[in-house]
Scaffold this active site. Structure first.
Site, PDB file in Angstrom:
ATOM      1  N   ARG A 114       0.880  -1.175   0.000  1.00 62.93           N
ATOM      2  CA  ARG A 114       0.000   0.000   0.000  1.00 62.93           C
ATOM      3  C   ARG A 114       0.914   1.220   0.000  1.00 62.93           C
ATOM      4  O   ARG A 114       1.666   1.428   0.953  1.00 62.93           O
ATOM      5  CB  ARG A 114      -0.905  -0.009   1.228  1.00 62.93           C
ATOM      6  CG  ARG A 114      -1.621   1.301   1.445  1.00 62.93           C
ATOM      7  CD  ARG A 114      -2.740   1.193   2.448  1.00 62.93           C
ATOM      8  NE  ARG A 114      -3.882   0.499   1.891  1.00 62.93           N
ATOM      9  CZ  ARG A 114      -5.123   0.569   2.376  1.00 62.93           C
ATOM     10  NH1 ARG A 114      -5.382   1.297   3.439  1.00 62.93           N
ATOM     11  NH2 ARG A 114      -6.109  -0.091   1.821  1.00 62.93           N
ATOM     12  N   HIS A 141      -7.056   0.717  -6.725  1.00 64.84           N
ATOM     13  CA  HIS A 141      -7.326  -0.160  -5.584  1.00 64.84           C
ATOM     14  C   HIS A 141      -8.006  -1.423  -6.128  1.00 64.84           C
ATOM     15  O   HIS A 141      -9.189  -1.672  -5.886  1.00 64.84           O
ATOM     16  CB  HIS A 141      -8.232   0.567  -4.584  1.00 64.84           C
ATOM     17  CG  HIS A 141      -8.227  -0.037  -3.208  1.00 64.84           C
ATOM     18  ND1 HIS A 141      -7.443  -1.114  -2.849  1.00 64.84           N
ATOM     19  CD2 HIS A 141      -8.933   0.304  -2.079  1.00 64.84           C
ATOM     20  CE1 HIS A 141      -7.667  -1.415  -1.581  1.00 64.84           C
ATOM     21  NE2 HIS A 141      -8.556  -0.576  -1.094  1.00 64.84           N
ATOM     22  N   GLN A 144     -10.028  -4.005  -3.949  1.00 62.59           N
ATOM     23  CA  GLN A 144     -11.338  -3.479  -3.541  1.00 62.59           C
ATOM     24  C   GLN A 144     -12.370  -3.672  -4.656  1.00 62.59           C
ATOM     25  O   GLN A 144     -13.460  -4.193  -4.419  1.00 62.59           O
ATOM     26  CB  GLN A 144     -11.188  -1.985  -3.210  1.00 62.59           C
ATOM     27  CG  GLN A 144     -12.479  -1.348  -2.766  1.00 62.59           C
ATOM     28  CD  GLN A 144     -12.945  -1.871  -1.412  1.00 62.59           C
ATOM     29  OE1 GLN A 144     -12.186  -1.873  -0.454  1.00 62.59           O
ATOM     30  NE2 GLN A 144     -14.182  -2.323  -1.328  1.00 62.59           N
ATOM     31  N   ASP A 236     -17.265   7.001  -2.171  1.00 62.27           N
ATOM     32  CA  ASP A 236     -16.028   6.833  -1.413  1.00 62.27           C
ATOM     33  C   ASP A 236     -15.731   8.178  -0.746  1.00 62.27           C
ATOM     34  O   ASP A 236     -16.385   9.190  -1.037  1.00 62.27           O
ATOM     35  CB  ASP A 236     -14.894   6.415  -2.373  1.00 62.27           C
ATOM     36  CG  ASP A 236     -13.580   6.129  -1.652  1.00 62.27           C
ATOM     37  OD1 ASP A 236     -13.571   5.983  -0.416  1.00 62.27           O
ATOM     38  OD2 ASP A 236     -12.544   6.046  -2.353  1.00 62.27           O
ATOM     39  N   CYS A 276     -16.332   1.576   0.023  1.00 61.17           N
ATOM     40  CA  CYS A 276     -15.183   0.709   0.347  1.00 61.17           C
ATOM     41  C   CYS A 276     -14.810   0.785   1.822  1.00 61.17           C
ATOM     42  O   CYS A 276     -14.130  -0.109   2.330  1.00 61.17           O
ATOM     43  CB  CYS A 276     -13.999   1.083  -0.527  1.00 61.17           C
ATOM     44  SG  CYS A 276     -13.492   2.794  -0.332  1.00 61.17           S
ATOM     45  N   ARG A 304     -13.542  -8.991   0.704  1.00 61.42           N
ATOM     46  CA  ARG A 304     -12.136  -8.692   0.405  1.00 61.42           C
ATOM     47  C   ARG A 304     -11.286  -9.946   0.636  1.00 61.42           C
ATOM     48  O   ARG A 304     -10.378 -10.254  -0.124  1.00 61.42           O
ATOM     49  CB  ARG A 304     -11.630  -7.558   1.318  1.00 61.42           C
ATOM     50  CG  ARG A 304     -12.221  -6.183   1.047  1.00 61.42           C
ATOM     51  CD  ARG A 304     -11.690  -5.594  -0.231  1.00 61.42           C
ATOM     52  NE  ARG A 304     -10.229  -5.473  -0.212  1.00 61.42           N
ATOM     53  CZ  ARG A 304      -9.555  -4.455   0.312  1.00 61.42           C
ATOM     54  NH1 ARG A 304     -10.197  -3.442   0.845  1.00 61.42           N
ATOM     55  NH2 ARG A 304      -8.232  -4.430   0.280  1.00 61.42           N
TER      56      ARG A 304
END
Ligand code: CP
Ligand code: NVA
Length: 316
Positions: A114, A141, A144, A236, A276, A304
């Site tokens: 990340r 991402h 996700q 988001d 998310c 996930r």
């Protein structure tokens, strides 16, 4: 009785950096594999036996870190967590990203990272022969978005023609949703303020793939237009990690893009609300919607785990 033998999707790349690596059939196969892993976890209990995976995090995380750690260990693999969230331990300061990647390549079997900049992931992938998986960057991402489409497929069945509205910032999550929507034949309508539209190269690639798969990627500025008739409504944070200095301006610009009960009423009556997480109640979404009956945010979080296990199963 017929039994299906699942073959892991063949990937042209041994990395997952954006969500655009896999062909449409391979993307569908990955969701199929995720479902099998969710239904029959024991079958995959030794997939990562003897494998060590480095988790490098420059930004905080709850979901991504826990689902990777638990997922890897549930497949008999082991995790080495490298914490680069503190400025005093910033990635690339003590030695170059290339040297970090070349060293890890000698000890571990994969890297999950990340990072602030997508370029860091690309540099790792170039310098390490082992798989590199994007656990969120400024641009993408993919884990996700794969979990999000898996969640929708689980609930609604085949995704071809599914109408999903994305409302808010044309950010990392939006970019990966675009790549995956194009590959899965989804009709994605994105409403952002004019200065916060998705990146032109992501729009171009998604529209190119959408022409082949009969998906539809539409960009607009009116949230009501995007949500009308949608079967899923996604938002988001208005301020992603790394953009905190812009928070005050963003909170003003994005106000008309808040997902509230009034906006949700324009979607179909059985539409789901998606996010998310982490969410900011009273900003991009009201508590009534986030915590209400249409919200599937915890299913997204749970899924996930299965999707990431499928990614690991595919790449290792
Ligand atoms: N959705 C997501 O990636 O959550 P975390 O930032 O907690 O990992
Ligand atoms: N767009 C958000 C997603 C967090 C999971 C961010 O990058 O902060």
């Amino acid at each position: 009785m017929t039994t299906t033998t699942l073959v892991a999707p063949i990937s042209l790349s041994n990395d997952l950096l954006t969500g655009a690596e896999w062909s449409p059939p391979h993307t569908r196969e990955l969701l199929h594999l995720s479902a099998d892993i969710k239904a029959r976890p024991v079958r995959y209990a030794s997939t990562l036996h003897g494998k060590f995976i480095a988790l490098i995090f420059e930004k905080p995380s709850l979901r991504t870190r826990v689902t990777f750690e638990v997922g890897i260990q549930s497949m008999a693999g082991a995790v080495v967590f490298l914490d680069h969230t503190q400025a005093s331990a910033s990635l690339g300061a003590r030695e170059s990203i290339a040297d970090v990647a070349r060293n890890l390549d000698r000890w571990v079997h994969g890297i999950v990272a990340r990072v602030y900049s997508q370029r860091v992931l690309e540099e790792m992938a170039v310098n390490a022969g082992i798989p590199v998986i994007n656990a969120l960057s400024d641009k993408f991402h993919p884990c996700q978005a794969l979990a999000d489409f898996f969640t929708l497929e689980e609930r609604f069945g085949a995704l071809r023609g599914f109408k999903l509205a994305y409302v808010g910032d044309g950010n990392n999550v939006c970019h990966s949703l675009m790549y995956l929507a194009a590959r899965l034949g989804v009709h994605l309508r994105i409403a952002t303020p004019p200065d916060y539209a998705p990146a032109p190269e992501v729009i171009a690639d998604s529209k190119r793939v959408a022409r082949e798969t009969k998906a539809k990627i539409e960009l607009m500025h009116d949230p009501r237009e995007a949500v009308t008739g949608a079967m899923g409504v996604y938002t988001d944070s208005w301020t992603s990690m790394g953009f905190e200095a812009e928070e005050a301006v963003r909170n003003q610009v994005f106000q008309p893009y808040q997902v509230n009960t009034e906006l949700m009423s324009l979607a179909t009556s059985d539409a789901v609300f998606m996010h998310c997480l982490p969410a900011h109640r009273g900003l991009e979404v009201t508590p009534e919607v986030l915590d209400g009956p249409q919200s599937v945010v915890l299913d997204q979080s749970e899924n996930r785990m299965y999707v990431q296990k499928a990614i690991l199963h595919t790449l290792f």
